[in-house]
Design a protein around this motif. Sequence first.
Motif, PDB file in Angstrom:
ATOM      1  N   LEU A  69       0.830  -1.202   0.000  1.00 39.29           N
ATOM      2  CA  LEU A  69       0.000   0.000   0.000  1.00 39.29           C
ATOM      3  C   LEU A  69       0.872   1.262   0.000  1.00 39.29           C
ATOM      4  O   LEU A  69       0.612   2.205  -0.757  1.00 39.29           O
ATOM      5  CB  LEU A  69      -0.918  -0.012   1.222  1.00 39.29           C
ATOM      6  CG  LEU A  69      -1.846   1.190   1.407  1.00 39.29           C
ATOM      7  CD1 LEU A  69      -2.738   1.371   0.172  1.00 39.29           C
ATOM      8  CD2 LEU A  69      -2.699   1.024   2.663  1.00 39.29           C
ATOM      9  N   ARG A  70       1.907   1.273   0.819  1.00 43.30           N
ATOM     10  CA  ARG A  70       2.794   2.436   0.856  1.00 43.30           C
ATOM     11  C   ARG A  70       3.493   2.655  -0.481  1.00 43.30           C
ATOM     12  O   ARG A  70       3.682   3.793  -0.915  1.00 43.30           O
ATOM     13  CB  ARG A  70       3.841   2.256   1.959  1.00 43.30           C
ATOM     14  CG  ARG A  70       3.316   2.435   3.375  1.00 43.30           C
ATOM     15  CD  ARG A  70       4.466   2.664   4.339  1.00 43.30           C
ATOM     16  NE  ARG A  70       4.000   2.822   5.704  1.00 43.30           N
ATOM     17  CZ  ARG A  70       4.038   1.877   6.632  1.00 43.30           C
ATOM     18  NH1 ARG A  70       4.507   0.673   6.316  1.00 43.30           N
ATOM     19  NH2 ARG A  70       3.600   2.087   7.856  1.00 43.30           N
ATOM     20  N   THR A  71       3.881   1.571  -1.154  1.00 43.91           N
ATOM     21  CA  THR A  71       4.562   1.693  -2.443  1.00 43.91           C
ATOM     22  C   THR A  71       3.658   2.338  -3.482  1.00 43.91           C
ATOM     23  O   THR A  71       4.083   3.225  -4.238  1.00 43.91           O
ATOM     24  CB  THR A  71       5.025   0.316  -2.927  1.00 43.91           C
ATOM     25  OG1 THR A  71       5.963  -0.237  -1.986  1.00 43.91           O
ATOM     26  CG2 THR A  71       5.695   0.417  -4.294  1.00 43.91           C
ATOM     27  N   VAL A  72       2.404   1.911  -3.521  1.00 43.39           N
ATOM     28  CA  VAL A  72       1.452   2.483  -4.476  1.00 43.39           C
ATOM     29  C   VAL A  72       1.262   3.971  -4.212  1.00 43.39           C
ATOM     30  O   VAL A  72       1.301   4.797  -5.130  1.00 43.39           O
ATOM     31  CB  VAL A  72       0.094   1.745  -4.388  1.00 43.39           C
ATOM     32  CG1 VAL A  72      -0.976   2.467  -5.212  1.00 43.39           C
ATOM     33  CG2 VAL A  72       0.244   0.308  -4.877  1.00 43.39           C
ATOM     34  N   LEU A  98      -5.512   4.099  -8.651  1.00 43.83           N
ATOM     35  CA  LEU A  98      -6.844   3.590  -8.286  1.00 43.83           C
ATOM     36  C   LEU A  98      -6.996   2.137  -8.688  1.00 43.83           C
ATOM     37  O   LEU A  98      -7.610   1.328  -7.972  1.00 43.83           O
ATOM     38  CB  LEU A  98      -7.922   4.455  -8.945  1.00 43.83           C
ATOM     39  CG  LEU A  98      -8.020   5.901  -8.432  1.00 43.83           C
ATOM     40  CD1 LEU A  98      -9.018   6.700  -9.266  1.00 43.83           C
ATOM     41  CD2 LEU A  98      -8.418   5.937  -6.966  1.00 43.83           C
ATOM     42  N   GLY A  99      -6.443   1.776  -9.838  1.00 45.04           N
ATOM     43  CA  GLY A  99      -6.497   0.383 -10.271  1.00 45.04           C
ATOM     44  C   GLY A  99      -5.733  -0.532  -9.334  1.00 45.04           C
ATOM     45  O   GLY A  99      -6.199  -1.638  -9.007  1.00 45.04           O
ATOM     46  N   GLU A 100      -4.547  -0.096  -8.885  1.00 43.46           N
ATOM     47  CA  GLU A 100      -3.756  -0.899  -7.957  1.00 43.46           C
ATOM     48  C   GLU A 100      -4.450  -1.051  -6.608  1.00 43.46           C
ATOM     49  O   GLU A 100      -4.378  -2.115  -5.972  1.00 43.46           O
ATOM     50  CB  GLU A 100      -2.380  -0.260  -7.773  1.00 43.46           C
ATOM     51  CG  GLU A 100      -1.467  -0.374  -8.978  1.00 43.46           C
ATOM     52  CD  GLU A 100      -1.133  -1.819  -9.295  1.00 43.46           C
ATOM     53  OE1 GLU A 100      -0.638  -2.526  -8.396  1.00 43.46           O
ATOM     54  OE2 GLU A 100      -1.386  -2.242 -10.445  1.00 43.46           O
ATOM     55  N   LEU A 101      -5.115   0.007  -6.168  1.00 44.81           N
ATOM     56  CA  LEU A 101      -5.851  -0.078  -4.898  1.00 44.81           C
ATOM     57  C   LEU A 101      -7.015  -1.059  -5.013  1.00 44.81           C
ATOM     58  O   LEU A 101      -7.281  -1.839  -4.087  1.00 44.81           O
ATOM     59  CB  LEU A 101      -6.336   1.305  -4.479  1.00 44.81           C
ATOM     60  CG  LEU A 101      -5.251   2.303  -4.067  1.00 44.81           C
ATOM     61  CD1 LEU A 101      -5.854   3.674  -3.793  1.00 44.81           C
ATOM     62  CD2 LEU A 101      -4.474   1.815  -2.850  1.00 44.81           C
ATOM     63  N   ARG A 102      -7.721  -1.013  -6.145  1.00 43.58           N
ATOM     64  CA  ARG A 102      -8.816  -1.972  -6.360  1.00 43.58           C
ATOM     65  C   ARG A 102      -8.282  -3.402  -6.427  1.00 43.58           C
ATOM     66  O   ARG A 102      -8.891  -4.340  -5.897  1.00 43.58           O
ATOM     67  CB  ARG A 102      -9.574  -1.621  -7.636  1.00 43.58           C
ATOM     68  CG  ARG A 102     -10.476  -0.396  -7.516  1.00 43.58           C
ATOM     69  CD  ARG A 102     -11.434  -0.306  -8.692  1.00 43.58           C
ATOM     70  NE  ARG A 102     -10.708  -0.095  -9.942  1.00 43.58           N
ATOM     71  CZ  ARG A 102     -10.440   1.107 -10.441  1.00 43.58           C
ATOM     72  NH1 ARG A 102     -10.818   2.208  -9.790  1.00 43.58           N
ATOM     73  NH2 ARG A 102      -9.777   1.215 -11.578  1.00 43.58           N
ATOM     74  N   ILE A 108     -10.194   0.088   1.928  1.00 42.54           N
ATOM     75  CA  ILE A 108      -9.413   0.547   0.777  1.00 42.54           C
ATOM     76  C   ILE A 108     -10.331   0.975  -0.356  1.00 42.54           C
ATOM     77  O   ILE A 108     -10.123   2.020  -0.979  1.00 42.54           O
ATOM     78  CB  ILE A 108      -8.444  -0.562   0.317  1.00 42.54           C
ATOM     79  CG1 ILE A 108      -7.366  -0.778   1.380  1.00 42.54           C
ATOM     80  CG2 ILE A 108      -7.804  -0.193  -1.023  1.00 42.54           C
ATOM     81  CD1 ILE A 108      -6.435  -1.944   1.091  1.00 42.54           C
ATOM     82  N   ARG A 109     -11.365   0.189  -0.621  1.00 39.59           N
ATOM     83  CA  ARG A 109     -12.293   0.540  -1.695  1.00 39.59           C
ATOM     84  C   ARG A 109     -13.013   1.856  -1.405  1.00 39.59           C
ATOM     85  O   ARG A 109     -13.159   2.710  -2.284  1.00 39.59           O
ATOM     86  CB  ARG A 109     -13.307  -0.593  -1.885  1.00 39.59           C
ATOM     87  CG  ARG A 109     -12.751  -1.807  -2.611  1.00 39.59           C
ATOM     88  CD  ARG A 109     -13.766  -2.927  -2.645  1.00 39.59           C
ATOM     89  NE  ARG A 109     -13.309  -4.043  -3.466  1.00 39.59           N
ATOM     90  CZ  ARG A 109     -13.908  -5.232  -3.505  1.00 39.59           C
ATOM     91  NH1 ARG A 109     -14.986  -5.451  -2.740  1.00 39.59           N
ATOM     92  NH2 ARG A 109     -13.436  -6.198  -4.283  1.00 39.59           N
ATOM     93  N   ASN A 110     -13.469   2.013  -0.169  1.00 40.88           N
ATOM     94  CA  ASN A 110     -14.226   3.220   0.181  1.00 40.88           C
ATOM     95  C   ASN A 110     -13.343   4.466   0.258  1.00 40.88           C
ATOM     96  O   ASN A 110     -13.843   5.590   0.087  1.00 40.88           O
ATOM     97  CB  ASN A 110     -14.931   3.023   1.524  1.00 40.88           C
ATOM     98  CG  ASN A 110     -16.029   1.981   1.467  1.00 40.88           C
ATOM     99  OD1 ASN A 110     -16.531   1.651   0.391  1.00 40.88           O
ATOM    100  ND2 ASN A 110     -16.402   1.440   2.612  1.00 40.88           N
ATOM    101  N   SER A 111     -12.050   4.269   0.500  1.00 36.96           N
ATOM    102  CA  SER A 111     -11.153   5.407   0.724  1.00 36.96           C
ATOM    103  C   SER A 111     -10.309   5.774  -0.487  1.00 36.96           C
ATOM    104  O   SER A 111      -9.641   6.812  -0.476  1.00 36.96           O
ATOM    105  CB  SER A 111     -10.210   5.104   1.900  1.00 36.96           C
ATOM    106  OG  SER A 111     -10.936   4.782   3.066  1.00 36.96           O
ATOM    107  N   ALA A 112     -10.306   4.943  -1.514  1.00 37.31           N
ATOM    108  CA  ALA A 112      -9.377   5.118  -2.636  1.00 37.31           C
ATOM    109  C   ALA A 112      -9.455   6.517  -3.234  1.00 37.31           C
ATOM    110  O   ALA A 112      -8.426   7.178  -3.445  1.00 37.31           O
ATOM    111  CB  ALA A 112      -9.651   4.055  -3.702  1.00 37.31           C
ATOM    112  N   ASN A 113     -10.654   7.003  -3.519  1.00 33.30           N
ATOM    113  CA  ASN A 113     -10.784   8.319  -4.160  1.00 33.30           C
ATOM    114  C   ASN A 113     -10.305   9.448  -3.268  1.00 33.30           C
ATOM    115  O   ASN A 113      -9.805  10.469  -3.766  1.00 33.30           O
ATOM    116  CB  ASN A 113     -12.237   8.562  -4.567  1.00 33.30           C
ATOM    117  CG  ASN A 113     -12.592   7.841  -5.852  1.00 33.30           C
ATOM    118  OD1 ASN A 113     -11.857   7.910  -6.834  1.00 33.30           O
ATOM    119  ND2 ASN A 113     -13.707   7.130  -5.846  1.00 33.30           N
TER     120      ASN A 113
END
Length: 325
Positions: A185-188, A216-220, A238-243
């Motif tokens: 997650l930190r890398t992304v 956003l794709g990597e988070l999904r 993660i899904r709810n917070s990505a944006n």
Amino acid sequence: MRPLLLHLGVEPRKRIVDDLVLESAEAATLLTYRDTKTIIEGLTKAKTSKHRIHRYAQRVGAYMDRERRKAAAEKVDLLYADGTKAHGNGGKKNDINVVLGKDLETGEKHLLALDVNKSWVETAGQVTATADVLISDADRAVRNALLEKALSHQLCENHAVREVNNHLWRAELPKRERAVIRGRLRTVLRTLRNSARRHLVDGDFERLQRRIKWTLGELRKLAGELVEEGLTGAARFIRNSANYLVTYARLAMKGVSVPYTNNLAERLMGEVAKRVKNRWMHWSTEGLENLLNILLVRYCDKELYASLKQNFYKDEEAVINVKVT
């Protein structure tokens, strides 16, 4: 001599004149009431008590609260919101809510709201300013209460990583595996930060737009893998917070640079913690709120604080009429 003494601020059985009221209250935001008593007596050679200094802090704190609300900023660029806890009476905890505003052009900070033991909805009612961005941690109550005061929301990246780790810990995932997921997650997020920093300089916002989509794709993708492993809590977060994690990058495409963490609010909470979060301290709601009004107005609004200090005795001054017969 009594009328003259009263005019000078020396009331019956009073050992300290009003000139030391504000100084005593200010010192009490840095030291315990007992230590403040020692300092005041050492400087003035006048006997006082920690209870009298406590009364001074309540008097000055109520004044600061009233006046800083009148002088609240109407427009800021950034809103920072954070909360913490302090020991209360009877084993209870005091909830402290603080909203801070910042002007990006001048760098000035403003205390916009302060509450103790109230909901974030009530705290948000103090905020009269509007802002471009709200920067906060993952507390949904903060976001829901204050988002109407700002055009967008940036979730602090540091808190997002911690929140994911908390979900993984609650799911009893081994420490080593938690570290691997945190690292991904930190890398992304770090990759997006580097792109935003670079493209703010070279103006290649098309590449930055592609990087945002990639992020956003990597988070999904990460969230999907967590679901497959049964780690639904972390995946949902993660899904709810990505944006909310890419807001600063989207604003960078408009030439606007905003922080991706709420470190400014964390620093402010450090000032609070230094004074009120020692284990042996137990605060009432009113006592804690009044003390914090002095401390945080001084920390956030230096010019306002200096002005209020000058006006304090004028506003508190009593008019004495002496009739001679």
